[in-house]
Design a protein around this motif. Sequence first.
Motif, short mmCIF file in Angstrom:
data_model
loop_
_atom_site.label_atom_id
_atom_site.label_comp_id
_atom_site.label_asym_id
_atom_site.label_seq_id
_atom_site.Cartn_x
_atom_site.Cartn_y
_atom_site.Cartn_z
N THR A 40 8.41 6.32 38.68
CA THR A 40 8.75 7.56 38.00
C THR A 40 8.11 7.62 36.62
O THR A 40 7.53 8.64 36.22
CB THR A 40 10.28 7.69 37.87
N VAL A 41 8.19 6.52 35.87
CA VAL A 41 7.60 6.48 34.53
C VAL A 41 6.10 6.71 34.58
O VAL A 41 5.53 7.48 33.80
CB VAL A 41 7.92 5.13 33.84
N TYR A 56 1.48 13.11 34.29
CA TYR A 56 1.57 14.57 34.29
C TYR A 56 1.71 15.14 32.88
O TYR A 56 1.36 16.30 32.63
CB TYR A 56 2.73 15.03 35.17
N ALA A 57 2.20 14.33 31.94
CA ALA A 57 2.32 14.80 30.56
C ALA A 57 0.96 15.17 29.98
O ALA A 57 0.85 16.08 29.15
CB ALA A 57 3.00 13.73 29.70
N LEU A 58 -0.10 14.49 30.43
CA LEU A 58 -1.44 14.78 29.94
C LEU A 58 -1.93 16.15 30.41
O LEU A 58 -2.87 16.71 29.83
CB LEU A 58 -2.42 13.70 30.40
N ILE A 95 6.36 17.21 25.89
CA ILE A 95 7.16 16.36 25.00
C ILE A 95 8.44 15.92 25.71
O ILE A 95 8.87 14.76 25.61
CB ILE A 95 7.50 17.11 23.70
N ALA A 96 9.07 16.84 26.45
CA ALA A 96 10.28 16.50 27.19
C ALA A 96 9.97 15.45 28.26
O ALA A 96 10.77 14.51 28.48
CB ALA A 96 10.87 17.75 27.84
N ALA A 97 8.83 15.57 28.93
CA ALA A 97 8.43 14.59 29.95
C ALA A 97 8.22 13.22 29.33
O ALA A 97 8.65 12.19 29.88
CB ALA A 97 7.17 15.06 30.66
N LEU A 98 7.56 13.18 28.17
CA LEU A 98 7.33 11.90 27.49
C LEU A 98 8.65 11.26 27.05
O LEU A 98 8.83 10.05 27.13
CB LEU A 98 6.42 12.10 26.27
#
Length: 306
Positions: A50-51, A57-59, A139-142
């Motif tokens: 998951t991490v 995907y944050a990129l 930002i929320a994903a990170l």
Amino acid sequence: RQFPGCGNIVTFSQFLFIAVEGFIFEANFGRKRPAIPIRNYFIMVAMFFTVSVVNNYALNLNIAMPLHMIFRSGSLIASMALGIIILKKRYSVSKYASIALVSLGIFTCTFMSARQVASDSSLSQEDGPQVFLWWLLGIAALTFALLMSARMGIFQETLYQRFGKHSKEALFYNHALPLPGFLLLAPNIYHHAVLFNQSEPFQVPVIGLTLPIMWFYLLMNVITQYVCIRGVFILTTECTSLTVTLVVTLRKFVSLIFSILYFRNPFTAWHWLGTAFVFVGTLMYTEVWNSLGPFLRRRRRRPKEE
């Protein structure tokens, strides 16, 4: 940089290489039983997978690579917070001060990056708010990945205390068990494999083999990632967690500087200030100054004794 959405094929290639190597040399083609029960590895792997996917995907959500690196350097904050909540740990005042400094550094870099996204002159007035919302989602994903990574570290620490430390075994199962999960990402992986095939040809030095340059980049990435991750897993069995954190953070710092200089990423004075806060705070957390103090005092005494 050429294919910002290629994170899945990169991660899949890394996992596949490490899994095959571990299956041959660690698991002995499946004949060796794991020292830690397999069900525990499934839990760890679910977190690990998951991490990795969320960070990739944050990129795609308008997150620049330098900000991505700095944000992930805040793992100390998440680890301390979850350690207090889950393990009921207590820390010294200097530890809390260091975490505050790291938090300030991450906030500074995040805020300045937000201003850059909001003021990007290349965006139309209609696209601006939409791009900024995607950035907030990044930002929320990170943040989610940071907390999940800290929880995984606590879970791994508990397993090692209970069953002993088995770095090579953990390295193998952490990369082999998630492989079926990449079937969910198969269309994306195949799409980028096609794009890689269409990249310009490159002749590998010494060998003389010619292949698309993106496949050569991927091969180099897989090899260096294997060396890196294996070193980290071995380090966890040989050193304290604080030493591991220090080494990994310094490695991130070198990566950050290389990324900025080589790829010419935009980096303002505020970003440098935030970066300094992050890494000085990390060094404070690891109490490296307490180790350097006696060493420097011994160095000062030597000329007098001579």
